[in-house]
Design a protein around this motif. Structure first.
Motif, PDB file in Angstrom:
ATOM      1  N   LEU A  12       0.658  -1.693   0.246  1.00 18.84           N
ATOM      2  CA  LEU A  12       0.039   0.417   0.127  1.00 18.84           C
ATOM      3  C   LEU A  12       0.721   1.633  -0.016  1.00 18.84           C
ATOM      4  O   LEU A  12       0.447   2.413  -0.403  1.00 18.84           O
ATOM      5  CB  LEU A  12      -0.466  -0.335   1.261  1.00 18.84           C
ATOM      6  CG  LEU A  12      -2.338  -1.029   1.117  1.00 18.84           C
ATOM      7  CD1 LEU A  12      -2.630  -1.123   2.442  1.00 18.84           C
ATOM      8  CD2 LEU A  12      -3.112  -0.615   0.121  1.00 18.84           C
ATOM      9  N   ALA A  13       2.268   0.773   0.246  1.00 21.39           N
ATOM     10  CA  ALA A  13       3.243   2.168   0.271  1.00 21.39           C
ATOM     11  C   ALA A  13       3.610   2.699  -0.925  1.00 21.39           C
ATOM     12  O   ALA A  13       4.663   1.943  -1.656  1.00 21.39           O
ATOM     13  CB  ALA A  13       4.071   1.733   0.802  1.00 21.39           C
ATOM     14  N   ALA A  14       3.804   3.444  -0.841  1.00 27.18           N
ATOM     15  CA  ALA A  14       3.839   4.302  -3.081  1.00 27.18           C
ATOM     16  C   ALA A  14       5.242   4.762  -2.261  1.00 27.18           C
ATOM     17  O   ALA A  14       5.526   5.761  -1.678  1.00 27.18           O
ATOM     18  CB  ALA A  14       2.954   4.841  -3.033  1.00 27.18           C
ATOM     19  N   ARG A  15       6.427   5.308  -2.775  1.00 24.73           N
ATOM     20  CA  ARG A  15       7.487   6.060  -2.747  1.00 24.73           C
ATOM     21  C   ARG A  15       7.418   6.805  -4.630  1.00 24.73           C
ATOM     22  O   ARG A  15       7.079   6.210  -5.514  1.00 24.73           O
ATOM     23  CB  ARG A  15       8.529   5.679  -3.002  1.00 24.73           C
ATOM     24  CG  ARG A  15       8.359   4.076  -1.773  1.00 24.73           C
ATOM     25  CD  ARG A  15       9.751   3.597  -1.372  1.00 24.73           C
ATOM     26  NE  ARG A  15      10.717   3.482  -2.156  1.00 24.73           N
ATOM     27  CZ  ARG A  15      12.211   2.508  -2.037  1.00 24.73           C
ATOM     28  NH1 ARG A  15      12.154   2.896  -1.088  1.00 24.73           N
ATOM     29  NH2 ARG A  15      12.441   2.301  -3.205  1.00 24.73           N
ATOM     30  N   MET A  16       7.942   8.312  -4.066  1.00 21.50           N
ATOM     31  CA  MET A  16       7.990   8.874  -5.338  1.00 21.50           C
ATOM     32  C   MET A  16       9.069   9.636  -4.938  1.00 21.50           C
ATOM     33  O   MET A  16      10.021   9.816  -3.287  1.00 21.50           O
ATOM     34  CB  MET A  16       7.439  10.127  -4.483  1.00 21.50           C
ATOM     35  CG  MET A  16       7.596  11.258  -5.579  1.00 21.50           C
ATOM     36  SD  MET A  16       6.185  12.551  -5.146  1.00 21.50           S
ATOM     37  CE  MET A  16       6.808  13.856  -6.913  1.00 21.50           C
ATOM     38  N   ALA A  17      10.325   9.934  -5.899  1.00 26.26           N
ATOM     39  CA  ALA A  17      11.846  10.219  -5.359  1.00 26.26           C
ATOM     40  C   ALA A  17      11.508  11.770  -6.763  1.00 26.26           C
ATOM     41  O   ALA A  17      11.159  11.643  -7.473  1.00 26.26           O
ATOM     42  CB  ALA A  17      12.754   9.629  -6.583  1.00 26.26           C
ATOM     43  N   ILE A  18      13.152  12.121  -6.234  1.00 30.47           N
ATOM     44  CA  ILE A  18      13.051  13.417  -6.591  1.00 30.47           C
ATOM     45  C   ILE A  18      14.367  14.294  -6.846  1.00 30.47           C
ATOM     46  O   ILE A  18      15.297  14.028  -6.137  1.00 30.47           O
ATOM     47  CB  ILE A  18      12.417  15.166  -6.110  1.00 30.47           C
ATOM     48  CG1 ILE A  18      11.010  14.765  -5.981  1.00 30.47           C
ATOM     49  CG2 ILE A  18      12.447  16.453  -7.205  1.00 30.47           C
ATOM     50  CD1 ILE A  18       9.844  15.981  -5.406  1.00 30.47           C
ATOM     51  N   VAL A  19      14.655  13.443  -8.696  1.00 33.88           N
ATOM     52  CA  VAL A  19      16.343  13.252  -9.184  1.00 33.88           C
ATOM     53  C   VAL A  19      16.667  14.960  -9.178  1.00 33.88           C
ATOM     54  O   VAL A  19      16.271  15.208 -10.561  1.00 33.88           O
ATOM     55  CB  VAL A  19      16.383  12.729  -9.434  1.00 33.88           C
ATOM     56  CG1 VAL A  19      17.692  12.930 -10.236  1.00 33.88           C
ATOM     57  CG2 VAL A  19      16.076  11.043  -9.207  1.00 33.88           C
ATOM     58  N   VAL A  20      16.890  15.772  -8.757  1.00 37.28           N
ATOM     59  CA  VAL A  20      17.924  17.113  -9.169  1.00 37.28           C
ATOM     60  C   VAL A  20      18.812  16.791  -9.748  1.00 37.28           C
ATOM     61  O   VAL A  20      20.455  16.945  -8.900  1.00 37.28           O
ATOM     62  CB  VAL A  20      17.272  17.628  -8.403  1.00 37.28           C
ATOM     63  CG1 VAL A  20      17.689  19.687  -8.635  1.00 37.28           C
ATOM     64  CG2 VAL A  20      16.252  18.088  -7.588  1.00 37.28           C
ATOM     65  N   SER A  21      19.402  17.140 -10.385  1.00 38.40           N
ATOM     66  CA  SER A  21      21.052  17.442 -11.458  1.00 38.40           C
ATOM     67  C   SER A  21      21.230  19.290 -12.092  1.00 38.40           C
ATOM     68  O   SER A  21      20.261  19.285 -12.340  1.00 38.40           O
ATOM     69  CB  SER A  21      21.269  16.497 -12.358  1.00 38.40           C
ATOM     70  OG  SER A  21      20.116  17.026 -13.253  1.00 38.40           O
ATOM     71  N   ALA A  22      22.377  20.104 -11.705  1.00 37.76           N
ATOM     72  CA  ALA A  22      22.464  21.352 -12.058  1.00 37.76           C
ATOM     73  C   ALA A  22      24.155  20.733 -12.107  1.00 37.76           C
ATOM     74  O   ALA A  22      24.705  20.731 -11.438  1.00 37.76           O
ATOM     75  CB  ALA A  22      22.206  21.751 -11.015  1.00 37.76           C
ATOM     76  N   GLU A  23      24.513  21.735 -13.698  1.00 36.38           N
ATOM     77  CA  GLU A  23      25.824  21.588 -13.809  1.00 36.38           C
ATOM     78  C   GLU A  23      26.521  22.734 -13.220  1.00 36.38           C
ATOM     79  O   GLU A  23      28.188  23.057 -13.544  1.00 36.38           O
ATOM     80  CB  GLU A  23      25.692  21.315 -15.400  1.00 36.38           C
ATOM     81  CG  GLU A  23      25.623  20.183 -15.507  1.00 36.38           C
ATOM     82  CD  GLU A  23      25.835  19.679 -17.166  1.00 36.38           C
ATOM     83  OE1 GLU A  23      26.061  20.591 -18.011  1.00 36.38           O
ATOM     84  OE2 GLU A  23      25.863  18.325 -17.785  1.00 36.38           O
ATOM     85  N   SER A  24      25.570  23.737 -12.963  1.00 40.35           N
ATOM     86  CA  SER A  24      26.611  24.809 -12.396  1.00 40.35           C
ATOM     87  C   SER A  24      25.497  26.053 -12.026  1.00 40.35           C
ATOM     88  O   SER A  24      24.418  25.374 -11.922  1.00 40.35           O
ATOM     89  CB  SER A  24      26.644  25.688 -14.196  1.00 40.35           C
ATOM     90  OG  SER A  24      25.323  25.962 -14.785  1.00 40.35           O
TER      91      SER A  24
END
Length: 84
Positions: A12-24
């Motif tokens: 019943l548990a769902a997971r959400m990921a936020i993946v952020v990348s920045a080169e500068s």
């Protein structure tokens, strides 16, 4: 008997990921592989992490990042089983 109920809770548990990348970023040296690394992290999470949703942000503005985090927080408030 409680042990038999655990798999149901995990399903019943769902997971959400936020993946952020920045080169500068202002005042910081440029990161050479940030975009590629962000893609790889998102891919691994998708393949092995059992995430219901993966949000991928590339070089986002501060406003976009804040909006994404606010939206995730709002979604998790409406879904007590959602883990971010």
């Amino acid at each position: 008997m409680a042990i038999t109920g655990l798999p149901v809770l995990f399903l019943l548990a769902a997971r959400m990921a936020i993946v952020v990348s920045a080169e500068s970023a202002e005042g910081q040296p440029t990161l050479r592989y940030a975009e590629r690394d962000g893609e790889r992290v998102a891919q691994v999470l998708g393949e092995l992490g059992d995430f219901a949703q993966i949000v991928r942000l590339r070089q986002p503005s501060l406003r976009t990042l804040e909006q994404t985090l606010d939206a995730a927080e709002g979604r998790s408030a409406g879904d007590p089983g959602l883990k971010i």
